[in-house]
Design a protein around this motif. Structure first.
Motif, PDB file in Angstrom:
ATOM      1  N   GLY A  57      -5.790   1.640  -3.068  1.00  0.00           N
ATOM      2  CA  GLY A  57      -5.071   2.130  -1.898  1.00  0.00           C
ATOM      3  C   GLY A  57      -4.214   1.066  -1.224  1.00  0.00           C
ATOM      4  O   GLY A  57      -3.566   1.340  -0.216  1.00  0.00           O
ATOM      5  N   ILE A  58      -4.225  -0.149  -1.752  1.00  0.00           N
ATOM      6  CA  ILE A  58      -3.367  -1.203  -1.193  1.00  0.00           C
ATOM      7  C   ILE A  58      -1.920  -0.800  -1.440  1.00  0.00           C
ATOM      8  O   ILE A  58      -1.545  -0.515  -2.575  1.00  0.00           O
ATOM      9  CB  ILE A  58      -3.657  -2.573  -1.845  1.00  0.00           C
ATOM     10  CG1 ILE A  58      -5.090  -3.013  -1.568  1.00  0.00           C
ATOM     11  CG2 ILE A  58      -2.655  -3.623  -1.357  1.00  0.00           C
ATOM     12  CD1 ILE A  58      -5.518  -4.243  -2.345  1.00  0.00           C
ATOM     13  N   PRO A  59      -1.088  -0.763  -0.393  1.00  0.00           N
ATOM     14  CA  PRO A  59       0.304  -0.338  -0.570  1.00  0.00           C
ATOM     15  C   PRO A  59       1.031  -1.145  -1.639  1.00  0.00           C
ATOM     16  O   PRO A  59       0.882  -2.359  -1.724  1.00  0.00           O
ATOM     17  CB  PRO A  59       0.927  -0.567   0.812  1.00  0.00           C
ATOM     18  CG  PRO A  59      -0.222  -0.494   1.755  1.00  0.00           C
ATOM     19  CD  PRO A  59      -1.396  -1.069   1.005  1.00  0.00           C
ATOM     20  N   MET A  60       1.804  -0.440  -2.429  1.00  0.00           N
ATOM     21  CA  MET A  60       2.510  -1.042  -3.552  1.00  0.00           C
ATOM     22  C   MET A  60       3.435  -2.170  -3.106  1.00  0.00           C
ATOM     23  O   MET A  60       3.546  -3.192  -3.777  1.00  0.00           O
ATOM     24  CB  MET A  60       3.295   0.051  -4.281  1.00  0.00           C
ATOM     25  CG  MET A  60       3.874  -0.387  -5.578  1.00  0.00           C
ATOM     26  SD  MET A  60       4.614   1.050  -6.380  1.00  0.00           S
ATOM     27  CE  MET A  60       5.726   0.234  -7.481  1.00  0.00           C
ATOM     28  N   GLY A  61       4.110  -2.013  -1.979  1.00  0.00           N
ATOM     29  CA  GLY A  61       5.043  -3.030  -1.501  1.00  0.00           C
ATOM     30  C   GLY A  61       4.361  -4.357  -1.212  1.00  0.00           C
ATOM     31  O   GLY A  61       4.921  -5.420  -1.473  1.00  0.00           O
ATOM     32  N   ILE A  62       3.145  -4.308  -0.672  1.00  0.00           N
ATOM     33  CA  ILE A  62       2.413  -5.536  -0.359  1.00  0.00           C
ATOM     34  C   ILE A  62       2.018  -6.263  -1.638  1.00  0.00           C
ATOM     35  O   ILE A  62       2.239  -7.470  -1.778  1.00  0.00           O
ATOM     36  CB  ILE A  62       1.171  -5.218   0.506  1.00  0.00           C
ATOM     37  CG1 ILE A  62       1.630  -4.733   1.878  1.00  0.00           C
ATOM     38  CG2 ILE A  62       0.252  -6.426   0.630  1.00  0.00           C
ATOM     39  CD1 ILE A  62       0.524  -4.176   2.742  1.00  0.00           C
TER      40      ILE A  62
END
Length: 177
Positions: A57-62
């Motif tokens: 669930g860690i945002p792709m952009g980060i």
């Protein structure tokens, strides 16, 4: 005469960065509208970041940004400082766009244009839009970093073509999904 050359150079630079930005926006739209909502995977750092997004669930952009910063540091140390401002700009803009697009695009729009059209069509459309974006960025001298840097580092120490190394890395990432 000098002011005319400066104006011409400045105009060309603004045009290049505008086209890199347009390319990055296209790339992020392909991922945000068609690929991510359908749980699809691509190659490179984006593919790896999408796998982590689906798993944690860690945002792709980060994830995209963190991995590229690490690769830029390694690339600069091993290959020298020849990456340039356009690559750094493209990486930062791509990270921002991947993070922002997910919040800006209405869920109904994604449902209508992506989820209802099936994975095959979304793979094709998302791949074309994202590929167009990368191509546009590269045509203006901007690289989105990622596996390009890994390939260049590998090729510095081994006799191989960067294209082949990128292909192998992409295959490994896609198969790992």
């Amino acid at each position: 005469m000098a002011s005319k050359i400066l104006k011409s150079t400045l105009t060309a630079l603004v045009k290049e960065y505008a086209l890199i930005t347009l390319g990055v926006v296209s790339y992020a739209l392909g991922w945000s509208i068609f690929l991510l909502p359908n749980n699809l995977i691509g190659g490179g750092v984006s593919g790896f970041a999408s796998i982590l997004y689906y798993a944690t669930g860690i945002p792709m952009g980060i994830t995209y940004f963190v991995i590229n910063v690490i690769l830029l540091i390694l690339g600069t140390r091993i290959l020298g400082p020849g990456f340039g401002g356009k690559t750094i700009y493209a990486i930062i803009m791509t990270s921002v766009m991947l993070s922002v697009m997910a919040t800006l695009i209405p869920a109904e729009f994604i449902r209508e244009f992506a989820l209802s059209n099936g994975k095959l069509l979304c793979t094709i459309i998302g791949g074309v839009i994202a590929g167009f974006g990368i191509g546009l960025s590269i045509s203006q001298g901007g690289s989105t970093g990622g596996t390009d840097i890994v390939a260049l580092i590998w090729c510095k120490f081994h006799a191989a073509s960067p294209g082949r190394v990128i292909l192998i890395i992409d295959v490994v990432i896609i198969l790992s999904s």
